[in-house]
Scaffold this motif. Structure first.
Motif, PDB file in Angstrom:
ATOM      1  N   MET A  22      -2.788 -27.380  60.339  1.00  0.00           N
ATOM      2  CA  MET A  22      -3.323 -26.102  60.685  1.00  0.00           C
ATOM      3  C   MET A  22      -1.802 -25.005  60.791  1.00  0.00           C
ATOM      4  N   ASN A  23      -1.170 -25.217  59.727  1.00  0.00           N
ATOM      5  CA  ASN A  23       0.274 -24.552  59.400  1.00  0.00           C
ATOM      6  C   ASN A  23       0.099 -22.980  59.736  1.00  0.00           C
ATOM      7  N   SER A  24      -1.089 -22.430  59.159  1.00  0.00           N
ATOM      8  CA  SER A  24      -1.356 -20.929  59.214  1.00  0.00           C
ATOM      9  C   SER A  24      -1.749 -20.376  60.708  1.00  0.00           C
ATOM     10  N   ASN A  25      -2.145 -21.366  61.517  1.00  0.00           N
ATOM     11  CA  ASN A  25      -2.667 -21.117  63.007  1.00  0.00           C
ATOM     12  C   ASN A  25      -1.343 -20.928  64.075  1.00  0.00           C
ATOM     13  N   VAL A  26      -0.417 -20.362  63.536  1.00  0.00           N
ATOM     14  CA  VAL A  26       0.791 -19.982  64.482  1.00  0.00           C
ATOM     15  C   VAL A  26       0.268 -18.848  65.220  1.00  0.00           C
ATOM     16  N   PHE A  27       1.146 -18.371  66.090  1.00  0.00           N
ATOM     17  CA  PHE A  27       0.971 -17.183  66.890  1.00  0.00           C
ATOM     18  C   PHE A  27       2.189 -16.102  67.293  1.00  0.00           C
ATOM     19  N   SER A  28       1.996 -15.172  67.084  1.00  0.00           N
ATOM     20  CA  SER A  28       3.153 -14.001  67.062  1.00  0.00           C
ATOM     21  C   SER A  28       3.028 -13.276  68.419  1.00  0.00           C
ATOM     22  N   ILE A  29       4.328 -13.566  68.798  1.00  0.00           N
ATOM     23  CA  ILE A  29       4.630 -12.842  70.206  1.00  0.00           C
ATOM     24  C   ILE A  29       4.900 -11.235  70.061  1.00  0.00           C
ATOM     25  N   ASP A  30       5.880 -11.087  68.876  1.00  0.00           N
ATOM     26  CA  ASP A  30       6.335  -9.728  68.350  1.00  0.00           C
ATOM     27  C   ASP A  30       6.390 -10.050  66.761  1.00  0.00           C
ATOM     28  N   THR A  31       6.697  -8.870  66.323  1.00  0.00           N
ATOM     29  CA  THR A  31       6.921  -8.694  64.648  1.00  0.00           C
ATOM     30  C   THR A  31       8.046  -9.748  64.423  1.00  0.00           C
ATOM     31  N   ASN A  32       8.834  -9.956  65.048  1.00  0.00           N
ATOM     32  CA  ASN A  32       9.942 -11.119  64.547  1.00  0.00           C
ATOM     33  C   ASN A  32       9.852 -12.272  65.524  1.00  0.00           C
ATOM     34  N   VAL A  33       8.935 -12.652  66.163  1.00  0.00           N
ATOM     35  CA  VAL A  33       8.928 -13.857  67.288  1.00  0.00           C
ATOM     36  C   VAL A  33       7.593 -14.464  66.943  1.00  0.00           C
ATOM     37  N   VAL A  34       7.398 -15.676  66.355  1.00  0.00           N
ATOM     38  CA  VAL A  34       6.631 -16.689  65.984  1.00  0.00           C
ATOM     39  C   VAL A  34       6.367 -17.899  66.892  1.00  0.00           C
ATOM     40  N   VAL A  35       5.417 -18.196  67.547  1.00  0.00           N
ATOM     41  CA  VAL A  35       5.432 -19.503  68.142  1.00  0.00           C
ATOM     42  C   VAL A  35       4.654 -20.540  67.036  1.00  0.00           C
ATOM     43  N   SER A  36       5.404 -21.786  67.116  1.00  0.00           N
ATOM     44  CA  SER A  36       5.099 -22.409  65.980  1.00  0.00           C
ATOM     45  C   SER A  36       4.851 -24.153  66.426  1.00  0.00           C
ATOM     46  N   GLU A  37       4.588 -24.811  65.889  1.00  0.00           N
ATOM     47  CA  GLU A  37       4.454 -26.142  66.198  1.00  0.00           C
ATOM     48  C   GLU A  37       5.733 -27.001  65.410  1.00  0.00           C
ATOM     49  N   LYS A  38       6.400 -27.814  66.299  1.00  0.00           N
ATOM     50  CA  LYS A  38       7.513 -28.147  65.850  1.00  0.00           C
ATOM     51  C   LYS A  38       7.764 -29.079  64.718  1.00  0.00           C
ATOM     52  N   ASN A  39       6.737 -29.503  64.086  1.00  0.00           N
ATOM     53  CA  ASN A  39       6.496 -30.367  63.153  1.00  0.00           C
ATOM     54  C   ASN A  39       6.442 -29.788  61.675  1.00  0.00           C
ATOM     55  N   ASN A  57      13.353 -15.773  56.857  1.00  0.00           N
ATOM     56  CA  ASN A  57      12.894 -14.243  56.734  1.00  0.00           C
ATOM     57  C   ASN A  57      13.272 -13.681  58.087  1.00  0.00           C
ATOM     58  N   ASP A  58      14.115 -14.099  58.891  1.00  0.00           N
ATOM     59  CA  ASP A  58      14.704 -13.489  60.181  1.00  0.00           C
ATOM     60  C   ASP A  58      13.726 -13.384  61.242  1.00  0.00           C
ATOM     61  N   PHE A  59      12.663 -14.461  61.388  1.00  0.00           N
ATOM     62  CA  PHE A  59      12.098 -14.458  62.378  1.00  0.00           C
ATOM     63  C   PHE A  59      12.609 -15.567  63.575  1.00  0.00           C
ATOM     64  N   VAL A  60      12.466 -15.265  64.699  1.00  0.00           N
ATOM     65  CA  VAL A  60      12.730 -16.227  66.035  1.00  0.00           C
ATOM     66  C   VAL A  60      11.653 -17.127  65.960  1.00  0.00           C
ATOM     67  N   VAL A  61      11.868 -18.408  65.748  1.00  0.00           N
ATOM     68  CA  VAL A  61      10.528 -19.362  65.993  1.00  0.00           C
ATOM     69  C   VAL A  61      10.858 -20.321  67.013  1.00  0.00           C
ATOM     70  N   GLU A  62       9.821 -19.970  68.015  1.00  0.00           N
ATOM     71  CA  GLU A  62       9.640 -20.604  69.194  1.00  0.00           C
ATOM     72  C   GLU A  62       8.996 -21.895  68.849  1.00  0.00           C
ATOM     73  N   GLU A  63       9.810 -23.059  68.847  1.00  0.00           N
ATOM     74  CA  GLU A  63       8.979 -24.394  68.482  1.00  0.00           C
ATOM     75  C   GLU A  63       8.305 -25.172  69.557  1.00  0.00           C
ATOM     76  N   ILE A  64       7.242 -25.603  69.652  1.00  0.00           N
ATOM     77  CA  ILE A  64       6.741 -26.359  70.680  1.00  0.00           C
ATOM     78  C   ILE A  64       5.743 -27.401  70.279  1.00  0.00           C
ATOM     79  N   PRO A  65       5.618 -28.365  71.090  1.00  0.00           N
ATOM     80  CA  PRO A  65       4.531 -29.579  70.553  1.00  0.00           C
ATOM     81  C   PRO A  65       3.329 -29.043  70.611  1.00  0.00           C
TER      82      PRO A  65
END
Length: 304
Positions: free
Chosen positions: A247-264, A275-283
């Protein structure tokens, strides 16, 4: 009153409904599985445990709160899966559209009624019964509405086919000023690695001009090429069959430069940072076993 406002997937998020894994119920039986990935884990004895899923959703909630997002949660229904709020409804512009979901899941909609009741009733619609459409198949991109569908003549035989051609037509009529583009998705009842359950399982925009894409999720090469031409190949991160399965394409954007993603999601997260995004990694790997991830468990109501 909640003044709904959703024009795209990535503008600054203000208000969202986040699903819940509390009192999730026992592990389903094999014949109760809605998708091949859940079935795989039921049979292997690796189906996710409630405590692990609650912890993952808490981590997601903490990130949203840290960005001052207002988070609503569904009212609890005992012994019931309420994780994937994206399926039960979605917002386009200032309209809340209730999904005609699988009949077994109708109660999930009841559990967020206290939120829908805060919206102007004239802005809440329910499609007629023959119209099938779920939020995971609806991706907004400013003037565009992208819709995942399945056009095979065997549509009714697939529990994994969630949005039908009547659903596409309904959205076209409801939003005549938008460019509605449908995508015919690959479906499988038995192999999760070849099943694009929703459009957001094989494509999702990030930022202002980028996206994550899985080429083999589209039944027609022309549909894939449409997105390549619209976004530019250099702006698209191509995921592999195995990354699509996770499910790598199923991340979630909080803002144009902030993406919540799976830590793996190492390869994707590195690309996002490059590409200058802030990545918020969570399990979120346990929830992923049910063929849904971060976008699936959110229902955004207001973005700037």
């Amino acid at each position: 009153m909640l003044a709904l406002h959703i024009k795209n997937e990535t503008s600054r998020l203000r208000v969202v409904v986040l699903g819940s894994a509390i009192n999730n119920g026992p592990t389903p039986k094999a014949d109760e599985a809605y998708d091949p990935k859940s079935l795989e884990h039921i049979l292997a004895g690796t189906y996710p445990k409630e405590a692990d899923m609650v912890a993952e959703m808490d981590a997601f909630n903490k990130v949203l709160k840290r960005y001052n997002v207002t988070v609503f949660r569904p009212e609890m229904i005992a012994n019931y899966n309420q994780i994937f709020t994206r399926d039960i409804g979605f917002v386009i512009d200032d309209i809340f559209i209730k999904s005609n979901i699988l009949p077994d899941r109708e109660r999930e909609l009841d559990a967020i009624h206290y939120i829908i009741d805060q919206v102007d009733p004239k802005k809440v619609v329910r499609p007629p019964e023959e119209v099938h459409i779920e939020g995971g198949d609806v991706i907004l991109w400013n003037d565009y509405i992208f819709l995942g569908t399945y056009k095979g003549s065997d549509y009714k035989d697939y529990i994994t086919a969630r949005t039908n051609v009547q659903g596409v037509q309904y959205i076209k009529e409801l939003f005549p000023n938008k460019i509605v583009k449908e995508f015919d998705l690959v479906k499988s009842k038995i192999e999760a690695r070849d099943n694009a359950l929703h459009l957001d399982c094989c494509f999702q925009p990030v930022g202002n001009d980028k996206g994550i894409i899985y080429k083999s999720g589209f039944r027609e090469e022309a549909d894939y090429m449409f997105l390549v031409n619209l976004f530019g190949k250099e702006n698209l991160f191509h995921i592999t069959r195995n990354e699509m399965y996770h499910m790598n394409s199923n991340v979630f954007s909080i803002d144009t430069n902030v993406v919540v993603s799976e830590k793996n999601f190492t390869r994707l997260n590195n690309w996002l940072r490059a590409n200058d995004f802030v990545v918020e990694e969570i399990p979120y790997a346990e929830i992923a076993k049910q063929e849904g991830l971060l976008r699936c468990s959110t229902l955004p109501l207001i973005r700037d």
